[in-house]
Design an enzyme around this catalytic site. Structure first.
Site, short mmCIF file in Angstrom:
data_model
loop_
_atom_site.label_atom_id
_atom_site.label_comp_id
_atom_site.label_asym_id
_atom_site.label_seq_id
_atom_site.Cartn_x
_atom_site.Cartn_y
_atom_site.Cartn_z
N ARG A 37 0.97 -1.18 -0.03
CA ARG A 37 -0.12 -0.15 0.01
C ARG A 37 0.84 1.22 -0.01
O ARG A 37 0.48 2.34 0.33
CB ARG A 37 -0.91 0.11 1.25
CG ARG A 37 -1.88 -1.00 1.03
CD ARG A 37 -2.82 -1.05 0.15
NE ARG A 37 -3.67 -2.40 0.02
CZ ARG A 37 -4.20 -2.64 -1.30
NH1 ARG A 37 -4.33 -1.66 -2.18
NH2 ARG A 37 -4.98 -3.74 -1.21
N HIS A 67 7.56 -7.02 -7.17
CA HIS A 67 6.40 -6.37 -7.51
C HIS A 67 6.15 -5.08 -6.89
O HIS A 67 6.68 -4.82 -5.75
CB HIS A 67 5.06 -7.53 -7.08
CG HIS A 67 3.76 -7.25 -7.88
ND1 HIS A 67 3.23 -5.83 -7.62
CD2 HIS A 67 2.92 -7.95 -8.53
CE1 HIS A 67 2.22 -5.87 -8.30
NE2 HIS A 67 1.91 -7.21 -8.61
N TYR A 70 0.97 -1.55 -4.89
CA TYR A 70 -0.23 -1.35 -5.61
C TYR A 70 -0.60 0.25 -5.78
O TYR A 70 -1.16 0.68 -6.67
CB TYR A 70 -1.31 -1.87 -5.20
CG TYR A 70 -1.47 -3.47 -4.71
CD1 TYR A 70 -1.01 -4.13 -6.03
CD2 TYR A 70 -1.46 -4.02 -3.71
CE1 TYR A 70 -1.22 -5.35 -5.98
CE2 TYR A 70 -1.68 -5.59 -3.69
CZ TYR A 70 -1.50 -6.01 -5.03
OH TYR A 70 -1.54 -7.51 -4.82
N HIS A 107 1.69 -2.77 -11.96
CA HIS A 107 0.37 -2.60 -12.58
C HIS A 107 0.37 -1.27 -13.52
O HIS A 107 0.77 -0.42 -12.82
CB HIS A 107 -0.82 -2.38 -11.63
CG HIS A 107 -1.19 -3.59 -10.98
ND1 HIS A 107 -2.12 -4.01 -10.08
CD2 HIS A 107 -0.38 -4.99 -10.98
CE1 HIS A 107 -2.22 -5.18 -9.65
NE2 HIS A 107 -1.25 -5.61 -10.18
N GLU A 142 1.86 -5.55 -16.21
CA GLU A 142 1.02 -6.62 -16.19
C GLU A 142 -0.22 -6.56 -16.80
O GLU A 142 -0.65 -5.57 -16.93
CB GLU A 142 0.78 -6.68 -14.55
CG GLU A 142 -0.12 -7.95 -14.29
CD GLU A 142 0.01 -8.16 -12.72
OE1 GLU A 142 -1.17 -8.86 -12.18
OE2 GLU A 142 0.71 -7.65 -11.94
N ASP A 176 -1.43 -12.35 -16.23
CA ASP A 176 -1.93 -12.81 -15.22
C ASP A 176 -3.09 -13.70 -15.84
O ASP A 176 -4.13 -13.17 -16.30
CB ASP A 176 -2.51 -11.84 -14.31
CG ASP A 176 -2.96 -12.38 -12.98
OD1 ASP A 176 -3.96 -12.83 -13.11
OD2 ASP A 176 -2.50 -11.89 -11.96
N HIS A 179 -6.64 -12.18 -14.54
CA HIS A 179 -6.84 -10.91 -15.16
C HIS A 179 -7.11 -11.11 -16.84
O HIS A 179 -8.37 -10.46 -17.24
CB HIS A 179 -5.43 -9.89 -15.26
CG HIS A 179 -5.30 -9.67 -13.78
ND1 HIS A 179 -4.01 -8.67 -13.55
CD2 HIS A 179 -5.66 -9.91 -12.57
CE1 HIS A 179 -4.14 -8.71 -12.12
NE2 HIS A 179 -5.00 -9.22 -11.70
N HIS A 211 1.72 -14.96 -13.67
CA HIS A 211 0.88 -15.05 -12.51
C HIS A 211 -0.14 -16.19 -12.69
O HIS A 211 -1.16 -16.05 -13.59
CB HIS A 211 0.22 -13.84 -12.17
CG HIS A 211 1.08 -12.91 -11.78
ND1 HIS A 211 0.81 -11.43 -11.55
CD2 HIS A 211 2.47 -12.88 -11.24
CE1 HIS A 211 1.88 -10.66 -11.04
NE2 HIS A 211 2.87 -11.51 -10.69
N ASP A 224 -11.30 -9.07 -11.41
CA ASP A 224 -9.88 -9.05 -10.71
C ASP A 224 -10.36 -9.47 -9.12
O ASP A 224 -9.89 -9.10 -8.31
CB ASP A 224 -9.24 -7.68 -10.61
CG ASP A 224 -7.86 -8.23 -10.18
OD1 ASP A 224 -7.53 -9.24 -10.17
OD2 ASP A 224 -7.17 -7.27 -9.94
N HIS A 226 -9.11 -13.31 -7.26
CA HIS A 226 -8.23 -14.41 -7.60
C HIS A 226 -8.78 -15.61 -6.74
O HIS A 226 -9.23 -15.22 -5.74
CB HIS A 226 -6.92 -14.29 -7.00
CG HIS A 226 -6.04 -13.30 -7.76
ND1 HIS A 226 -4.71 -13.01 -7.76
CD2 HIS A 226 -6.20 -12.42 -8.97
CE1 HIS A 226 -4.15 -11.92 -8.52
NE2 HIS A 226 -5.21 -11.43 -9.44
N GLU A 256 -0.40 -16.32 -6.94
CA GLU A 256 -1.12 -15.27 -6.36
C GLU A 256 -2.47 -15.74 -5.81
O GLU A 256 -3.12 -14.88 -5.49
CB GLU A 256 -1.13 -13.86 -6.86
CG GLU A 256 0.22 -13.25 -7.36
CD GLU A 256 -0.07 -12.11 -8.29
OE1 GLU A 256 0.76 -11.28 -8.20
OE2 GLU A 256 -0.97 -12.04 -9.20
#
Length: 276
Positions: A37, A67, A70, A107, A142, A176, A179, A211, A224, A226, A256
């Site tokens: 975050r 990664h 976000y 992203h 991604e 992904d 995704h 992913h 989105d 998972h 993930e």
């Protein structure tokens, strides 16, 4: 050889993550470069980086995937948010040079009403501002699910970003499975067509990592969310179809799914058992 791993916590360093992934049957892993975050990153521990590089060489870990948080949005309406994304990503990439030759995934961002063309330009501008010729990390865009104003749910959007990047050899794609399913690409029933389209629009040589996630939602839902392997709309056989495709089977695969370490261990064992 199958390269498979999962997402691990980086709080105890690279060497710990290396030992952890080997302990659950994997040989690669993904981690957040800092709090997902946002926020500052821990100081680089050079001894830990060297210890990991030795451990990786001895235990068959030849690639890992970092990664980005976000919160990075290189195509926000707000210039201060775009500036934060640039500075944070540059800092991450400089840190990655302590474990050279690996991958960094992010992203692409959300254009928040500016329009996808503006978003594409701003993402490319960010990459042009931070990539440098001598860097040894490959930066991956991604594939996204297409919720809200996300950029990157269509292969054409990712290609448009790459076309505007000056150091194209430093940029690739991470696909992904959740995704692309949610974006409307039918990898269960028409994988050959999807990969053909990817190759025509972007080029399969740009695909550097996958992913591996099942999806809680059906094809084209743009959600989105998972799901654990075999419990979603893609299913175990759909996931294995992707992993075992001749054009993809050499790539590293990262789980993930909504799991703790024991759940990842079970999924890695399942996918290794069914790998042919």
């Amino acid at each position: 050889m199958l390269k498979i791993g999962c997402h691990l916590s980086a709080s105890k360093g690279y060497a710990h993550m290396g030992r952890e992934i080997v302990s659950i049957g994997g040989n690669t892993f993904q981690f957040f470069t800092r709090n997902p975050r946002g926020g500052s990153a821990k100081a680089v521990d050079e001894k830990d980086c060297l210890a990991f590089r030795d451990y990786a060489a001895q235990n068959g870990i030849d690639i890992i995937l970092a990664h980005a948080p976000y919160t990075l949005n290189g195509c926000s309406k707000d210039e201060s948010i775009r500036d934060f994304a640039r500075r944070t990503m540059l800092d991450d990439l400089q840190r990655m040079e302590y474990v050279p030759g690996n991958l960094y995934n992010f992203h692409p961002g959300s254009h928040v009403g500016q329009g996808v063309d503006v978003g594409i330009e701003q993402i490319a501008d960010m990459l042009n501002a931070i990539l440098w010729p001598e860097m040894q990390t490959t930066v991956l865009l991604e594939t996204m699910a297409g919720k809200g104003s996300e950029v990157g749910s269509r292969f054409e959007e990712l290609r448009a970003i790459i076309d505007r990047v000056e150091l194209k050899d430093k940029v690739g794609i991470c696909m992904d499975t959740c995704h692309v399913n949610d974006a409307g690409y039918d990898i269960v029933n028409h994988l050959e067509d999807v990969l053909g389209e990817f190759d025509r629009v972007i080029g399969l040589d740009r695909l550097k990592a996958v992913h591996i996630n099942d999806s809680k939602n059906p094809l084209g839902a743009h959600k989105d969310r998972h799901e654990k392997i075999g419990l979603g709309y893609i299913g175990t056989e759909g996931i294995l179809g992707v992993m075992q495709h001749p054009a993809l089977r050499h790539l590293p695969f990262y789980l993930e799914t909504p799991n703790e370490l024991d759940g990842y261990q079970a999924e890695i064992a399942l996918l290794k058992e069914k790998w042919v």
